[in-house]
Every structure is written in structure tokens, then in C-alpha cells.
Design a protein around this motif. Structure first.
Motif, PDB file in Angstrom:
ATOM      1  N   ALA A 101       1.310   5.755  -5.247  1.00  0.00           N
ATOM      2  CA  ALA A 101       1.921   6.766  -4.379  1.00  0.00           C
ATOM      3  C   ALA A 101       1.136   8.068  -4.377  1.00  0.00           C
ATOM      4  CB  ALA A 101       3.364   7.023  -4.815  1.00  0.00           C
ATOM      5  N   ILE A 102       0.432   8.378  -5.464  1.00  0.00           N
ATOM      6  CA  ILE A 102      -0.336   9.627  -5.482  1.00  0.00           C
ATOM      7  C   ILE A 102      -1.823   9.361  -5.209  1.00  0.00           C
ATOM      8  CG2 ILE A 102       1.303  10.784  -7.027  1.00  0.00           C
ATOM      9  CD1 ILE A 102      -0.853  10.369  -9.267  1.00  0.00           C
ATOM     10  N   GLY A 103      -2.126   8.144  -4.767  1.00  0.00           N
ATOM     11  CA  GLY A 103      -3.496   7.829  -4.354  1.00  0.00           C
ATOM     12  C   GLY A 103      -4.417   7.486  -5.511  1.00  0.00           C
ATOM     13  N   ALA A 104      -3.859   7.375  -6.717  1.00  0.00           N
ATOM     14  CA  ALA A 104      -4.680   6.985  -7.868  1.00  0.00           C
ATOM     15  C   ALA A 104      -4.777   5.455  -7.921  1.00  0.00           C
ATOM     16  CB  ALA A 104      -4.077   7.538  -9.157  1.00  0.00           C
ATOM     17  N   VAL A 105      -5.624   4.954  -8.815  1.00  0.00           N
ATOM     18  CA  VAL A 105      -5.934   3.525  -8.852  1.00  0.00           C
ATOM     19  C   VAL A 105      -5.466   2.944 -10.186  1.00  0.00           C
ATOM     20  CG1 VAL A 105      -7.799   1.816  -8.751  1.00  0.00           C
ATOM     21  CG2 VAL A 105      -7.956   3.943  -7.414  1.00  0.00           C
ATOM     22  N   THR A 106      -4.627   1.920 -10.117  1.00  0.00           N
ATOM     23  CA  THR A 106      -4.161   1.270 -11.348  1.00  0.00           C
ATOM     24  C   THR A 106      -5.259   0.397 -11.931  1.00  0.00           C
ATOM     25  OG1 THR A 106      -1.868   1.227 -10.629  1.00  0.00           O
ATOM     26  CG2 THR A 106      -2.486  -0.379 -12.315  1.00  0.00           C
ATOM     27  N   VAL A 107      -5.488   0.544 -13.234  1.00  0.00           N
ATOM     28  CA  VAL A 107      -6.362  -0.379 -13.962  1.00  0.00           C
ATOM     29  C   VAL A 107      -5.462  -1.086 -14.976  1.00  0.00           C
ATOM     30  CG1 VAL A 107      -8.269  -0.548 -15.619  1.00  0.00           C
ATOM     31  CG2 VAL A 107      -8.445   0.983 -13.632  1.00  0.00           C
ATOM     32  N   PRO A 321       3.209 -11.347 -13.292  1.00  0.00           N
ATOM     33  CA  PRO A 321       2.658 -10.087 -13.797  1.00  0.00           C
ATOM     34  C   PRO A 321       2.058  -9.278 -12.650  1.00  0.00           C
ATOM     35  CG  PRO A 321       1.462 -11.997 -14.708  1.00  0.00           C
ATOM     36  CD  PRO A 321       2.496 -12.531 -13.778  1.00  0.00           C
ATOM     37  N   CYS A 322       2.053  -7.961 -12.794  1.00  0.00           N
ATOM     38  CA  CYS A 322       1.658  -7.092 -11.670  1.00  0.00           C
ATOM     39  C   CYS A 322       0.280  -7.454 -11.100  1.00  0.00           C
ATOM     40  CB  CYS A 322       1.682  -5.627 -12.106  1.00  0.00           C
ATOM     41  SG  CYS A 322       3.341  -5.065 -12.506  1.00  0.00           S
ATOM     42  N   HIS A 323      -0.679  -7.784 -11.970  1.00  0.00           N
ATOM     43  CA  HIS A 323      -2.037  -8.041 -11.459  1.00  0.00           C
ATOM     44  C   HIS A 323      -2.101  -9.319 -10.633  1.00  0.00           C
ATOM     45  CE1 HIS A 323      -1.954 -10.581 -14.990  1.00  0.00           C
ATOM     46  NE2 HIS A 323      -3.093 -11.150 -14.638  1.00  0.00           N
ATOM     47  N   ARG A 324      -1.047 -10.175 -10.706  1.00  0.00           N
ATOM     48  CA  ARG A 324      -0.985 -11.406  -9.903  1.00  0.00           C
ATOM     49  C   ARG A 324      -0.163 -11.208  -8.633  1.00  0.00           C
ATOM     50  NH1 ARG A 324      -4.908 -14.782 -11.406  1.00  0.00           N
ATOM     51  NH2 ARG A 324      -4.721 -15.505 -13.543  1.00  0.00           N
ATOM     52  N   GLN A 325       0.412 -10.032  -8.446  1.00  0.00           N
ATOM     53  CA  GLN A 325       1.221  -9.783  -7.253  1.00  0.00           C
ATOM     54  C   GLN A 325       0.311  -9.643  -6.032  1.00  0.00           C
ATOM     55  OE1 GLN A 325       4.269 -10.041  -6.777  1.00  0.00           O
ATOM     56  NE2 GLN A 325       5.403  -9.563  -8.676  1.00  0.00           N
ATOM     57  N   PRO A 326       0.671 -10.293  -4.931  1.00  0.00           N
ATOM     58  CA  PRO A 326      -0.136 -10.151  -3.705  1.00  0.00           C
ATOM     59  C   PRO A 326      -0.371  -8.680  -3.349  1.00  0.00           C
ATOM     60  CG  PRO A 326       1.568 -11.818  -3.387  1.00  0.00           C
ATOM     61  CD  PRO A 326       1.807 -11.221  -4.745  1.00  0.00           C
ATOM     62  N   ALA A 327       0.604  -7.830  -3.588  1.00  0.00           N
ATOM     63  CA  ALA A 327       0.470  -6.408  -3.235  1.00  0.00           C
ATOM     64  C   ALA A 327      -0.605  -5.716  -4.075  1.00  0.00           C
ATOM     65  CB  ALA A 327       1.808  -5.698  -3.424  1.00  0.00           C
ATOM     66  N   CYS A 328      -1.020  -6.336  -5.174  1.00  0.00           N
ATOM     67  CA  CYS A 328      -2.035  -5.728  -6.045  1.00  0.00           C
ATOM     68  C   CYS A 328      -3.375  -6.445  -5.933  1.00  0.00           C
ATOM     69  CB  CYS A 328      -1.558  -5.741  -7.489  1.00  0.00           C
ATOM     70  SG  CYS A 328      -0.086  -4.743  -7.750  1.00  0.00           S
ATOM     71  N   ALA A 329      -3.515  -7.300  -4.906  1.00  0.00           N
ATOM     72  CA  ALA A 329      -4.730  -8.118  -4.773  1.00  0.00           C
ATOM     73  C   ALA A 329      -5.983  -7.257  -4.624  1.00  0.00           C
ATOM     74  CB  ALA A 329      -4.591  -9.067  -3.586  1.00  0.00           C
ATOM     75  N   HIS A 330      -5.810  -6.028  -4.107  1.00  0.00           N
ATOM     76  CA  HIS A 330      -6.984  -5.152  -3.892  1.00  0.00           C
ATOM     77  C   HIS A 330      -7.457  -4.509  -5.194  1.00  0.00           C
ATOM     78  CE1 HIS A 330      -3.458  -2.638  -3.927  1.00  0.00           C
ATOM     79  NE2 HIS A 330      -4.226  -1.564  -4.084  1.00  0.00           N
ATOM     80  N   LEU A 331      -6.653  -4.618  -6.255  1.00  0.00           N
ATOM     81  CA  LEU A 331      -7.030  -3.950  -7.506  1.00  0.00           C
ATOM     82  C   LEU A 331      -7.910  -4.894  -8.322  1.00  0.00           C
ATOM     83  CD1 LEU A 331      -3.522  -2.456  -8.342  1.00  0.00           C
ATOM     84  CD2 LEU A 331      -5.534  -1.187  -7.554  1.00  0.00           C
ATOM     85  N   LYS A 332      -9.041  -4.384  -8.757  1.00  0.00           N
ATOM     86  CA  LYS A 332      -9.915  -5.198  -9.611  1.00  0.00           C
ATOM     87  C   LYS A 332      -9.213  -5.385 -10.943  1.00  0.00           C
ATOM     88  CE  LYS A 332     -13.312  -2.503  -9.369  1.00  0.00           C
ATOM     89  NZ  LYS A 332     -14.152  -1.469  -9.003  1.00  0.00           N
ATOM     90  N   THR A 333      -9.391  -6.544 -11.565  1.00  0.00           N
ATOM     91  CA  THR A 333      -8.730  -6.718 -12.845  1.00  0.00           C
ATOM     92  C   THR A 333      -9.582  -7.541 -13.803  1.00  0.00           C
ATOM     93  OG1 THR A 333      -6.665  -7.349 -13.920  1.00  0.00           O
ATOM     94  CG2 THR A 333      -7.392  -8.743 -12.110  1.00  0.00           C
TER      95      THR A 333
END
Ligand SMILES: *Cc1c(COP(=O)(O)O)cnc(C)c1O
Length: 383
Positions: A101-107, A321-333
């Protein structure tokens, strides 16, 4: 009539917690209607004072919900768009949403196999030159090892925001959840250990400037001195007076409710075969809030089905788990073996403070029977 017929066991039953407090709720509601003070005012100020004191912090700012609490804390602590924020992958998706929401990137970080919590090691592994913050999540009510996590954060000059949405009253070395970082964030969603009659949340902190900034952002950028001049733009993320009044009535019961929750989890642990039903451990010198009775079991979906046939309700925190959620597919993990292992095996058993001995026994009896017939491919399912 069969008096030995086992009862059906709900996953949670808020009605039982509220039954004894009905008169107090009615009185608070009547008072609110009489005074027509629905926004801010005494109920909000009183609850903020009491919650800060309970959490051993100087300040508490009531907010609309736990997700907003995380978002506002990160924003006002200076996390900027593009910054990396480290989050354990086995959390509720809201932790990730606040970063986004604040434009930061989840790792995403992995977790300790013994506690299933973020540890100093799994946190440090995920740090890069773009990392500015970390969010330890006190999952299921177990408090993260904040002392060693804070050591790593200090060495790398990182902001620490606790997601304490599942850990009202949990302690590490006598220090409360939410008090051991730059800001602690709580949700008072109805099903949490301290729950409102709708959405509600809070941020606690010892940092007075931060508290002032958050307080003004929550309330349309208004300055604390009541002046009509807006020096900055904020928004509307206020805690309702009604919710504050309900929370104030429930707060004196939190400690004994938590003790009752811990007692039930303790009975589950002591009675179930611990070679096949593995409960995550709490970090040393901690007292958990026992929000969820999560246990690792083999062949989880079959176990869950059998319990459901016996009218015992269960949950899973969390199946994806969050990293497997389709909505998080753009996040490198990175590889997150412990999170993935746990996601396939975790089962949450019924747990609420007013649960009876008969109900706890019904869960134990049924689960023991199901586990004793579980296919013994168990050696490779243990962490
Ligand atoms: C409940 C919860 C939240 C979000 O709280 P809301 O009040 O529902 O917005 C955030 N993080 C965790 C770990 C939670 O359990």
C-alpha cells in the motif's frame, strides 16, 4: 437419549465470551447514544491510555483496523516507495498488503523450524542493500525472539515494526508484544484475543514524534493543538468510539482469557502423541497469547476431514503461504523450505477461552483416534 454422545466442537464461540458482559455492553451503547459522541472523545482516549499502559508503551493510537495500523506505522517511520521490507512468508496476507500500500516491496523470509517464527538468522538472510524495514509477525500468539532480531536490525540500521495482531498480551522476558520495536501493530478484529464488534486496530510506540505524526495522519492531517490549519494531508483511519468502548469493557478479561487459552493448548500438547502431532515451540523466556492452537500433522487434509465428520471444526493458518499467492507472483522470492513444509501440515484445533473440558477431551479423543490410523510416512514429514 445417549448422554455419552460426544459434543460438536466449534472452532471459536464469541457468544460465550460476550454472554457475561452483556449488561456492560448495553450500558456503554446507551451512554454513547445519549451523548451522541460517536467519533473520538472519551471512549477512544480512555482505551488508548489503557492499551498503552497494558502494552508497557508511552503511546497508543487507535486506528480503523490492523492492516491500516501496519500501513501507517511503516509510512510514518519513513519507509519509502521502492524500499524493501522483510516479511515472514507464513503470515496473514494483510502484512504484505500494508507494505504494498505504501509502494514498498515485500521480500519474503523463511522461519525457524522449531518455532515457525522469523528468527535473527532467517531475517538476516533476506537483507539486501535496499532493505529498510522488517516486520516480525508473532504468529499464532508466539512472540518472535525480538532481542536477537533487534540486534540484527540495529547492525543494519533497519526499522522494526511488530505485527502483533495475533499476540495481545504475549511477553518475552516480561516485555509485552508490541513494545519491543519502533512500533507495534494490533488488530481487534472480532476473532482476535481482544476483539471489537467490527473492525478496529491500534499502534503502540514509545516514540512521541512518531505518535504525533500517526495521530494526525489518522485524522485528516489535523494538528494535535486543534488548529484548523492543515499542515499536511492525512486521511481517515480513526478508531470508532463504539469499538473503543467495547474494547475497554473486554480488556480486563484479556489476561485470564489468555491463561485459559494457554491451558487448553497445554492439554493438547500433553495428551496428543508428540511423535506424530508436533506443536511449534515458543522462543525461550516467552509467554505466548495462544491465539491459534496450530499443530503439524501428517496427511493433514484427511485428518481434517475425519474431524469434520466428527463435528469438530478446524482451520488452517495459512493454507497458501504468501509467496505462493497469485497476487504475489510479481515478487521475487528465495526458497522457503520451512514455510512450505509447514503450510502442507499445519492444522488449527478449536481454541477459545470458554471451551469446556468435555469439548477439549472430544477433540483429543477424536484426533488421537484419527492419528493412530494415519499412514506412517511420518519420518519425512517432520521438520
Ligand atoms: C488479523 C491480522 C492482520 C490484519 O488485521 P485486520 O484488523 O483484519 O486488518 C494483520 N496481520 C496478522 C498477522 C493478522 O492476524
Amino acid at each position: 437419549m445417549n448422554i455419552t454422545h460426544p459434543p460438536s466442537v466449534p472452532f471459536n464461540d464469541l457468544g460465550r465470551a460476550h454472554a457475561d458482559l452483556r449488561d456492560a455492553f448495553d450500558e456503554a451503547w446507551t451512554d454513547l447514544i445519549n451523548k451522541a459522541g460517536f467519533i473520538g472523545g472519551d471512549p477512544v482516549e480512555r482505551f488508548e491510555r489503557k492499551w498503552a499502559s497494558y502494552c508497557q508503551t508511552r503511546h497508543c493510537i487507535g486506528v480503523s483496523d490492523g492492516t491500516a495500523a501496519l500501513e501507517l506505522a511503516l509510512l510514518e517511520l519513513g519507509v519509502r516507495p521502492g524500499d524493501e521490507v522483510i516479511v515472514p512468508a507464513n503470515t496473514f496476507i494483510a502484512t504484505v498488503e500494508a507494505v504494498d500500500a505504501i509502494g514498498a516491496v515485500t521480500v519474503f523470509a523463511d522461519v525457524d523450524p522449531d518455532t515457525l517464527l522469523l528468527s535473527a538468522e532467517t531475517f538476516e538472510e533476506a537483507i539486501t542493500s535496499r532493505t529498510t524495514a522488517v516486520i516480525p509477525v508473532h504468529l499464532h500468539g508466539r512472540i518472535c525472539p525480538m532481542d536477537t532480531i533487534n540486534d540484527v536490525a540495529r547492525r543494519h540500521s533497519l526499522i522494526v515494526v511488530e505485527d502483533a495482531a495475533q499476540a495481545h498480551g504475549a511477553q518475552l522476558r516480561g516485555l509485552k508484544a508490541g513494545s519491543q520495536s519502533h512500533a507495534g501493530c494490533f488488530s481487534f478484529y472480532p476473532g482476535k484475543n481482544l476483539g471489537a464488534f467490527g473492525d478496529a486496530g491500534a499502534i503502540v510506540t514509545n516514540d512521541t514524534l512518531l505518535a504525533d505524526r500517526i495521530r494526525s495522519r489518522v485524522n485528516h492531517g489535523r494538528p494535535a493543538n486543534g488548529s484548523a490549519q492543515c499542515l499536511r494531508l492525512g486521511g481517515n483511519h480513526r478508531l470508532d468510539a463504539l469499538q473503543a468502548a467495547i474494547l475497554e469493557i473486554k480488556l480486563p478479561h484479556l489476561d485470564h482469557w489468555n491463561a485459559s487459552r494457554r491451558g487448553i493448548v497445554q492439554r493438547y500438547r500433553e495428551t496428543l502423541d508428540n511423535s506424530i502431532a508436533i506443536f511449534p515451540n515458543a522462543p525461550e523466556n516467552s509467554i505466548g497469547a495462544a491465539h491459534v492452537a496450530a499443530v503439524l500433522v501428517p496427511d493433514r487434509d484427511r485428518v481434517r476431514r475425519r474431524l469434520s465428520e466428527a463435528r469438530i471444526a478446524t482451520g488452517i493458518h495459512y493454507p497458501i503461504p504468501c509467496h505462493r499467492q497469485p497476487a504475489c507472483a510479481h515478487l521475487k522470492t528465495r526458497a522457503l523450505p520451512v514455510v512450505e513444509h509447514a503450510a502442507d501440515r499445519l492444522l488449527s484445533l478449536p481454541l477459545f477461552p470458554q471451551m469446556t473440558r468435555v469439548e477439549t477431551n472430544a477433540v483429543i479423543d477424536r484426533l488421537s483416534a484419527v492419528l493412530s490410523t494415519t499412514d506412517p510416512r511420518q519420518s519425512e514429514w517432520q521438520p
